[in-house]
Design an enzyme around this catalytic site. Structure first.
Site, PDB file in Angstrom:
ATOM      1  N   SER A 142       3.168   9.464  -2.512  1.00 29.10           N
ATOM      2  CA  SER A 142       2.984  10.022  -3.861  1.00 29.10           C
ATOM      3  C   SER A 142       2.940  11.537  -3.758  1.00 29.10           C
ATOM      4  CB  SER A 142       1.657   9.515  -4.431  1.00 29.10           C
ATOM      5  OG  SER A 142       1.340  10.159  -5.644  1.00 29.10           O
ATOM      6  N   TYR A 155      -7.740   8.124  -3.616  1.00 30.77           N
ATOM      7  CA  TYR A 155      -6.322   7.778  -3.790  1.00 30.77           C
ATOM      8  C   TYR A 155      -5.452   8.751  -2.985  1.00 30.77           C
ATOM      9  CZ  TYR A 155      -1.824   6.837  -6.063  1.00 30.77           C
ATOM     10  OH  TYR A 155      -0.511   6.512  -6.307  1.00 30.77           O
TER      11      TYR A 155
HETATM   12  P1  NDP Z   1       2.455  -0.840 -10.873  1.00 29.87           P
HETATM   13  O1  NDP Z   1       1.003  -1.022 -11.133  1.00 29.87           O
HETATM   14  O2  NDP Z   1       3.399  -1.063 -11.990  1.00 29.87           O
HETATM   15  O3  NDP Z   1       2.901  -1.718  -9.636  1.00 29.87           O
HETATM   16  C1  NDP Z   1       2.068  -1.951  -8.532  1.00 29.87           C
HETATM   17  C2  NDP Z   1       2.493  -3.215  -7.831  1.00 29.87           C
HETATM   18  O4  NDP Z   1       1.621  -3.439  -6.711  1.00 29.87           O
HETATM   19  C3  NDP Z   1       2.416  -4.443  -8.727  1.00 29.87           C
HETATM   20  O5  NDP Z   1       3.609  -5.160  -8.577  1.00 29.87           O
HETATM   21  C4  NDP Z   1       1.232  -5.226  -8.176  1.00 29.87           C
HETATM   22  O6  NDP Z   1       1.525  -6.596  -8.323  1.00 29.87           O
HETATM   23  C5  NDP Z   1       1.274  -4.812  -6.713  1.00 29.87           C
HETATM   24  N1  NDP Z   1       0.005  -5.011  -6.025  1.00 29.87           N
HETATM   25  C6  NDP Z   1      -1.199  -4.475  -6.302  1.00 29.87           C
HETATM   26  N2  NDP Z   1      -2.123  -4.957  -5.460  1.00 29.87           N
HETATM   27  C7  NDP Z   1      -1.490  -5.830  -4.630  1.00 29.87           C
HETATM   28  C8  NDP Z   1      -1.901  -6.658  -3.562  1.00 29.87           C
HETATM   29  N3  NDP Z   1      -3.184  -6.704  -3.153  1.00 29.87           N
HETATM   30  N4  NDP Z   1      -0.970  -7.422  -2.938  1.00 29.87           N
HETATM   31  C9  NDP Z   1       0.314  -7.406  -3.352  1.00 29.87           C
HETATM   32  N5  NDP Z   1       0.769  -6.639  -4.352  1.00 29.87           N
HETATM   33  C10 NDP Z   1      -0.136  -5.875  -4.993  1.00 29.87           C
HETATM   34  O7  NDP Z   1       2.595   0.652 -10.306  1.00 29.87           O
HETATM   35  P2  NDP Z   1       3.849   1.499  -9.735  1.00 29.87           P
HETATM   36  O8  NDP Z   1       5.096   0.744  -9.829  1.00 29.87           O
HETATM   37  O9  NDP Z   1       3.760   2.817 -10.344  1.00 29.87           O
HETATM   38  O10 NDP Z   1       3.387   1.651  -8.217  1.00 29.87           O
HETATM   39  C11 NDP Z   1       4.220   1.379  -7.109  1.00 29.87           C
HETATM   40  C12 NDP Z   1       3.864   2.343  -5.990  1.00 29.87           C
HETATM   41  O11 NDP Z   1       4.241   3.665  -6.358  1.00 29.87           O
HETATM   42  C13 NDP Z   1       2.372   2.397  -5.664  1.00 29.87           C
HETATM   43  O12 NDP Z   1       2.198   2.452  -4.258  1.00 29.87           O
HETATM   44  C14 NDP Z   1       1.931   3.705  -6.291  1.00 29.87           C
HETATM   45  O13 NDP Z   1       0.804   4.251  -5.657  1.00 29.87           O
HETATM   46  C15 NDP Z   1       3.179   4.547  -6.096  1.00 29.87           C
HETATM   47  N6  NDP Z   1       3.262   5.700  -6.981  1.00 29.87           N
HETATM   48  C16 NDP Z   1       3.346   5.523  -8.348  1.00 29.87           C
HETATM   49  C17 NDP Z   1       3.383   6.619  -9.174  1.00 29.87           C
HETATM   50  C18 NDP Z   1       3.406   6.502 -10.657  1.00 29.87           C
HETATM   51  O14 NDP Z   1       3.257   7.526 -11.347  1.00 29.87           O
HETATM   52  N7  NDP Z   1       3.616   5.328 -11.235  1.00 29.87           N
HETATM   53  C19 NDP Z   1       3.353   7.990  -8.643  1.00 29.87           C
HETATM   54  C20 NDP Z   1       3.304   8.047  -7.208  1.00 29.87           C
HETATM   55  C21 NDP Z   1       3.259   6.941  -6.423  1.00 29.87           C
HETATM   56  P3  NDP Z   1       0.456  -7.774  -8.542  1.00 29.87           P
HETATM   57  O15 NDP Z   1      -0.622  -7.240  -9.421  1.00 29.87           O
HETATM   58  O16 NDP Z   1       1.265  -8.860  -9.178  1.00 29.87           O
HETATM   59  O17 NDP Z   1      -0.009  -8.135  -7.170  1.00 29.87           O
END
Ligand code: NDP
Length: 248
Positions: A142, A155
């Site tokens: 990130s 975070y």
């Molecule tokens: P979302 O919340 O839309 O997606 C996060 C995903 O992680 C979901 O599919 C969720 O699925 C999954 N997840 C969470 N916990 C678990 C777990 N214990 N096991 C398996 N899967 C898990 O967020 P983003 O798409 O934005 O995030 C994706 C990545 O990008 C993250 O690492 C985030 O930190 C990073 N990021 C995002 C930014 C943003 O602005 N959106 C900026 C910078 C980085 P489920 O709940 O079904 O398990």
């Protein structure tokens, strides 16, 4: 032919946001996808959509904080497709709050999902890549893995860790001549469900304001596809992708 065609790609956190957008992008370019997350109905819907558009995908309900489940995910991919070409460590959570709030359970969760989840996936999947002397690991860090700000301390710590893991893995694989590429992706504000993981009301309001300028998740999916598409002797090691108007 696209350099993505027929590659077997595991995506963690494929049930929403960046993971879901990346699955659709790579499926449209001929990848064979292995989708992982905890919400089964979301994964099933995504699989149906990919298949309806002529793509290939299987899914497995997987919690990245479980070593056992990560091992099972790797085994499923190898059983179904015989190889794993790309691992996208995308699952992540962002329950932000000031340290004074003492949300110790949330600190634990972030460390478990954002750091240990990445390491468990590397442990489960990279050995098969080393054997083939071919592979690509893409980790979602990130902008918070480059900058620190009040309320984001833990975070940011997890995302600095992801960046360190990416660069350490890259150096070790290069040193050992395994041909495994490593890409660290650092998005800025991207529209997704990520903000819903912040429970602190004041912090959530501040994030909602900051995310007024967020870009669509498919922008990050395009960048991931670009990294995979490069010839095998080229590693795109680091990408920072912000909305044009994002300052910090
Ligand atoms: P979302 O919340 O839309 O997606 C996060 C995903 O992680 C979901 O599919 C969720 O699925 C999954 N997840 C969470 N916990 C678990 C777990 N214990 N096991 C398996 N899967 C898990 O967020 P983003 O798409 O934005 O995030 C994706 C990545 O990008 C993250 O690492 C985030 O930190 C990073 N990021 C995002 C930014 C943003 O602005 N959106 C900026 C910078 C980085 P489920 O709940 O079904 O398990």
């Amino acid at each position: 032919m696209s350099n993505i065609q027929d590659k077997v790609v595991i995506i963690t956190g494929a049930s929403s946001g960046i993971g879901e957008a990346t699955a659709k992008e790579l499926a449209s370019k001929g990848a064979k996808l292995v989708l992982a997350a905890r919400r089964e109905e979301r994964l099933a819907k995504l699989q149906d959509e990919i298949k309806a558009n002529g793509g290939q995908a299987i899914f497995k309900v997987t919690d990245v904080t479980s070593r056992e489940q990560m091992d099972e995910l790797a085994a499923l991919a190898l059983k179904e497709f015989g190889k794993i070409d790309v691992l996208i460590n995308n699952a992540g959570i962002m329950p932000q709050a000031f340290l004074t709030e003492n949300k110790v359970e949330e600190w634990d969760m972030m460390i478990d999902v954002n750091i240990k989840g990445v390491l468990y996936a590397i442990a489960a999947i990279v050995p098969s890549m080393r054997k083939r002397k071919f592979g690509h690991v893409i980790n979602l860090s990130s902008v918070a893995g480059h900058n620190i700000y009040p309320g984001g301390t833990v975070y940011c710590g997890t995302k600095f860790a992801v960046k360190a893991i990416s660069e350490g893995l890259r150096q070790e694989e290069a040193m050992n001549g395994t041909n495994i590429r490593v890409t660290n992706i650092s998005p800025g504000a991207v529209t997704s469900e990520l903000l819903e993981t912040t429970t602190d009301p004041a912090m959530k309001a501040g994030l909602d304001e900051f995310y007024q300028v967020a870009i669509d998740a498919d922008r990050i999916a395009h960048a991931i596809a670009f990294a995979i598409e490069q010839p095998a002797d080229v590693g795109i090691n680091e990408m920072i992708i912000r909305p044009t108007v994002q300052v910090g």
